[in-house]
Write a protein that holds these residues in place. Structure first.
Motif, PDB file in Angstrom:
ATOM      1  N   ALA A 103       0.836  -1.312  -0.063  1.00  0.00           N
ATOM      2  CA  ALA A 103      -0.164  -0.055   0.079  1.00  0.00           C
ATOM      3  C   ALA A 103       0.677   1.225  -0.118  1.00  0.00           C
ATOM      4  O   ALA A 103       0.447   2.253  -0.528  1.00  0.00           O
ATOM      5  CB  ALA A 103      -1.023   0.034   1.200  1.00  0.00           C
ATOM      6  N   LEU A 104       2.063   1.233   0.614  1.00  0.00           N
ATOM      7  CA  LEU A 104       2.843   2.336   0.715  1.00  0.00           C
ATOM      8  C   LEU A 104       4.065   2.636  -0.121  1.00  0.00           C
ATOM      9  O   LEU A 104       4.456   3.671  -0.426  1.00  0.00           O
ATOM     10  CB  LEU A 104       3.477   2.507   2.427  1.00  0.00           C
ATOM     11  N   GLU A 105       4.454   1.534  -0.741  1.00  0.00           N
ATOM     12  CA  GLU A 105       5.752   1.709  -1.363  1.00  0.00           C
ATOM     13  C   GLU A 105       5.501   2.817  -2.721  1.00  0.00           C
ATOM     14  O   GLU A 105       6.229   3.672  -2.662  1.00  0.00           O
ATOM     15  CB  GLU A 105       6.217   0.308  -1.952  1.00  0.00           C
ATOM     16  N   ALA A 106       4.514   2.604  -3.558  1.00  0.00           N
ATOM     17  CA  ALA A 106       4.499   3.529  -4.657  1.00  0.00           C
ATOM     18  C   ALA A 106       4.473   4.917  -4.250  1.00  0.00           C
ATOM     19  O   ALA A 106       5.029   5.733  -4.873  1.00  0.00           O
ATOM     20  CB  ALA A 106       3.320   2.787  -5.412  1.00  0.00           C
ATOM     21  N   THR A 107       3.563   5.228  -3.292  1.00  0.00           N
ATOM     22  CA  THR A 107       3.374   6.481  -2.650  1.00  0.00           C
ATOM     23  C   THR A 107       4.390   6.992  -2.096  1.00  0.00           C
ATOM     24  O   THR A 107       4.793   8.054  -2.511  1.00  0.00           O
ATOM     25  CB  THR A 107       1.868   6.377  -1.753  1.00  0.00           C
ATOM     26  N   LEU A 152       8.679  11.011  -2.460  1.00  0.00           N
ATOM     27  CA  LEU A 152       9.963  11.321  -2.250  1.00  0.00           C
ATOM     28  C   LEU A 152      10.750  11.449  -3.346  1.00  0.00           C
ATOM     29  O   LEU A 152      11.994  11.778  -3.567  1.00  0.00           O
ATOM     30  CB  LEU A 152      10.748  10.435  -1.224  1.00  0.00           C
ATOM     31  N   GLN A 153       9.912  11.196  -4.576  1.00  0.00           N
ATOM     32  CA  GLN A 153      10.660  11.413  -5.962  1.00  0.00           C
ATOM     33  C   GLN A 153      11.790  10.474  -6.098  1.00  0.00           C
ATOM     34  O   GLN A 153      13.037  10.892  -6.688  1.00  0.00           O
ATOM     35  CB  GLN A 153      10.927  12.799  -6.465  1.00  0.00           C
ATOM     36  N   ASP A 154      11.595   9.138  -5.519  1.00  0.00           N
ATOM     37  CA  ASP A 154      12.988   8.232  -5.601  1.00  0.00           C
ATOM     38  C   ASP A 154      12.500   7.015  -6.064  1.00  0.00           C
ATOM     39  O   ASP A 154      12.029   6.233  -5.187  1.00  0.00           O
ATOM     40  CB  ASP A 154      13.532   8.331  -4.164  1.00  0.00           C
ATOM     41  N   ASN A 155      12.449   6.526  -7.305  1.00  0.00           N
ATOM     42  CA  ASN A 155      11.891   5.338  -7.950  1.00  0.00           C
ATOM     43  C   ASN A 155      12.703   4.141  -7.264  1.00  0.00           C
ATOM     44  O   ASN A 155      12.232   2.918  -7.383  1.00  0.00           O
ATOM     45  CB  ASN A 155      11.720   5.353  -9.329  1.00  0.00           C
TER      46      ASN A 155
END
Length: 194
Positions: A142-146, A151-154
């Motif tokens: 749930a949180l990883e993509a958001t 943080l603009q860090d893929n």
């Protein structure tokens, strides 16, 4: 109103695994509080600590009434020892106290009484170490993509919690199941509530 009888006592507190030890601690005015540890919190407690009680998303006390050095023996119950050993302290502590109260009552082997005996357990349903481990994949998904987007860090990986033992999925049932677990493990036939 149905009559009930409380005929056995037990307890498990910091520095007291029996009512007698607890009473002696009270008489001696013993302070059994201790500092939270990374082992019990699952992370260094200082990460979430702030001395000011008004600090958002922090706690301001590292001292509490923590049970230390308690050794639980999972053998001798009506559930497999491996199943009991795979449960969090919440379940094991509840089972220990209930079993000790039954022993104190003198009815441990009396099946005619045990089939009418119930369990009422006060439980705040706080998350446990095992429930955190079991929920972690859901949190991560749930949180990883958001988090990466904010943080603009893929390339940012969310850390997976290490597991040092098999964890029973029953540890997710932290609200009502501890009372049912105690009832099953002790072979009690009455109602069980938490």
């Amino acid at each position: 109103m149905e009559k009930i009888a409380i005929i056995g006592i037990s307890c498990l507190f910091p520095d007291a695994e029996t009512p007698e030890a607890y009473w002696q601690n009270l008489l001696a005015e013993k302070d059994s509080r201790s500092a939270a540890t990374a082992d019990q919190m699952g992370v260094d407690p200082d990460i979430f600590y702030a001395p000011n009680s008004k600090t958002t998303d922090k706690y301001y006390c590292l001292i509490g009434g923590y049970i230390r050095d308690f050794e639980f023996d999972a053998k001798g119950y009506k559930l497999p020892a491996e199943a009991i050993a795979g449960m969090d302290d919440l379940f094991q502590w509840s089972l220990y106290v209930a079993q000790q109260a039954l022993q104190d009552s003198g009815y441990t082997g009396d099946n005619s009484v045990l089939k009418r005996t119930g369990v009422i357990l006060g439980n705040l349903s706080f998350p446990t170490q095992s429930s955190h481990h079991l929920f972690e994949p859901i949190y991560k998904q749930a949180l990883e993509a958001t988090t990466k987007e904010l943080l603009q860090d893929n390339e940012l990986p969310l850390v997976t919690l290490p597991e040092d033992r098999p964890i029973s999925p029953d540890n997710l049932k932290i609200a009502g199941y501890p009372a049912a677990f105690v009832s099953q493990a002790l072979g009690l036939g009455g109602a069980n509530y938490a």
